[in-house]
Design an enzyme around this catalytic site. Structure first.
Site, PDB file in Angstrom:
ATOM      1  N   ASP A  33      -6.672  -6.665 -15.744  1.00 21.90           N
ATOM      2  CA  ASP A  33      -6.017  -7.149 -14.522  1.00 21.90           C
ATOM      3  C   ASP A  33      -4.786  -7.936 -14.963  1.00 21.90           C
ATOM      4  O   ASP A  33      -4.893  -8.852 -15.786  1.00 21.90           O
ATOM      5  CB  ASP A  33      -6.985  -8.040 -13.724  1.00 21.90           C
ATOM      6  N   ILE A  34      -3.602  -7.577 -14.477  1.00 22.60           N
ATOM      7  CA  ILE A  34      -2.378  -8.257 -14.948  1.00 22.60           C
ATOM      8  C   ILE A  34      -2.198  -9.635 -14.312  1.00 22.60           C
ATOM      9  O   ILE A  34      -1.344 -10.388 -14.736  1.00 22.60           O
ATOM     10  CB  ILE A  34      -1.098  -7.402 -14.736  1.00 22.60           C
ATOM     11  N   GLN A  96      -9.754  -7.278  -0.115  1.00 24.37           N
ATOM     12  CA  GLN A  96      -9.193  -6.192  -0.929  1.00 24.37           C
ATOM     13  C   GLN A  96      -7.675  -6.129  -0.733  1.00 24.37           C
ATOM     14  O   GLN A  96      -7.177  -6.220   0.396  1.00 24.37           O
ATOM     15  CB  GLN A  96      -9.822  -4.855  -0.526  1.00 24.37           C
ATOM     16  N   HIS A 102     -12.383  -0.344  -6.730  1.00 30.59           N
ATOM     17  CA  HIS A 102     -12.459  -0.863  -8.100  1.00 30.59           C
ATOM     18  C   HIS A 102     -13.493  -1.978  -8.189  1.00 30.59           C
ATOM     19  O   HIS A 102     -13.767  -2.669  -7.212  1.00 30.59           O
ATOM     20  CB  HIS A 102     -11.098  -1.394  -8.559  1.00 30.59           C
ATOM     21  N   PHE A 103     -14.029  -2.135  -9.400  1.00 31.78           N
ATOM     22  CA  PHE A 103     -14.868  -3.288  -9.724  1.00 31.78           C
ATOM     23  C   PHE A 103     -14.033  -4.268 -10.538  1.00 31.78           C
ATOM     24  O   PHE A 103     -13.249  -3.856 -11.394  1.00 31.78           O
ATOM     25  CB  PHE A 103     -16.071  -2.871 -10.576  1.00 31.78           C
ATOM     26  N   HIS A 104     -14.224  -5.555 -10.266  1.00 29.66           N
ATOM     27  CA  HIS A 104     -13.683  -6.619 -11.107  1.00 29.66           C
ATOM     28  C   HIS A 104     -14.777  -7.038 -12.087  1.00 29.66           C
ATOM     29  O   HIS A 104     -15.918  -7.281 -11.672  1.00 29.66           O
ATOM     30  CB  HIS A 104     -13.353  -7.862 -10.280  1.00 29.66           C
TER      31      HIS A 104
HETATM   32  P1  AMP Z   1      -8.513  -6.488  -4.903  1.00 31.20           P
HETATM   33  O1  AMP Z   1      -7.887  -7.629  -4.174  1.00 31.20           O
HETATM   34  O2  AMP Z   1      -9.986  -6.554  -5.044  1.00 31.20           O
HETATM   35  O3  AMP Z   1      -8.014  -5.212  -4.277  1.00 31.20           O
HETATM   36  O4  AMP Z   1      -7.972  -6.574  -6.386  1.00 31.20           O
HETATM   37  C1  AMP Z   1      -6.810  -5.987  -6.841  1.00 31.20           C
HETATM   38  C2  AMP Z   1      -6.561  -6.560  -8.214  1.00 31.20           C
HETATM   39  O5  AMP Z   1      -5.584  -5.736  -8.836  1.00 31.20           O
HETATM   40  C3  AMP Z   1      -6.026  -7.989  -8.259  1.00 31.20           C
HETATM   41  O6  AMP Z   1      -6.904  -8.787  -9.032  1.00 31.20           O
HETATM   42  C4  AMP Z   1      -4.638  -7.847  -8.903  1.00 31.20           C
HETATM   43  O7  AMP Z   1      -4.369  -8.925  -9.755  1.00 31.20           O
HETATM   44  C5  AMP Z   1      -4.775  -6.552  -9.649  1.00 31.20           C
HETATM   45  N1  AMP Z   1      -3.576  -5.773  -9.871  1.00 31.20           N
HETATM   46  C6  AMP Z   1      -2.599  -5.466  -8.982  1.00 31.20           C
HETATM   47  N2  AMP Z   1      -1.681  -4.648  -9.530  1.00 31.20           N
HETATM   48  C7  AMP Z   1      -2.106  -4.405 -10.797  1.00 31.20           C
HETATM   49  C8  AMP Z   1      -1.598  -3.620 -11.879  1.00 31.20           C
HETATM   50  N3  AMP Z   1      -0.469  -2.924 -11.771  1.00 31.20           N
HETATM   51  N4  AMP Z   1      -2.301  -3.585 -13.032  1.00 31.20           N
HETATM   52  C9  AMP Z   1      -3.440  -4.302 -13.164  1.00 31.20           C
HETATM   53  N5  AMP Z   1      -3.965  -5.065 -12.189  1.00 31.20           N
HETATM   54  C10 AMP Z   1      -3.313  -5.119 -11.021  1.00 31.20           C
END
Ligand code: AMP
Length: 139
Positions: A33-34, A96, A102-104
């Protein structure tokens, strides 16, 4: 809402956007996660497109959980975390923000607070180095 195949994670699946990958197989990809909430925050996605867990096949969901378990074990080891939180948000009402399921994987240690969700970009060189360590720890 219809699935938007131009979302950022769909672009990562197609190789059109960069990612610090830690694992990939025929059905799933895991990458850093960036904007991590804590050091070692990794995301796991299915290659099958779908906004939420309710929009993908059972096979894709099973592959997603299998990869999440495998990668979470490596994350736990690399950052030496006593606990690991797995989170999976379905719909904007659940928080979201990227509409490809996706899973965190969020390693947890007592006393270390989580940063706010999707706010602050990490140092990319550090993310790259950590991704290599996690990839090497996957069994
Ligand atoms: P969610 O809010 O559960 O949809 O989580 C989306 C996640 O994606 C967040 O934790 C962001 O920090 C992460 N994110 C967004 N864009 C990118 C990217 N290009 N590469 C990696 N992580 C990302």
């Amino acid at each position: 809402m219809a699935y938007d195949s131009n979302n950022i994670f769909a672009k990562i699946v197609r190789g059109e956007a960069p990612a610090f990958k830690v694992y990939e197989d025929d059905h799933t990809i895991a990458f850093m996660d960036i904007m991590p909430q804590v050091e070692g925050h990794v995301l796991v996605i299915p290659k099958e497109g779908g906004e939420t867990i309710f929009d993908i096949s059972d096979d894709a969901a099973a592959a997603l959980v299998k990869t999440t378990k495998k990668v979470a074990a490596a994350v736990k080891k690399v950052v030496d975390a006593p606990g690991v939180m797995l989170a999976q948000l379905n719909g904007s009402a659940a928080g979201q923000t990227v509409f490809h399921v996706h899973f965190h994987i969020i390693p947890r240690s007592g006393g270390i607070d989580l940063k706010l969700h999707a706010r602050e970009k990490a140092d990319f060189e550090q993310l790259k180095a950590l991704a290599a360590k996690i990839a090497a720890a996957i069994v």
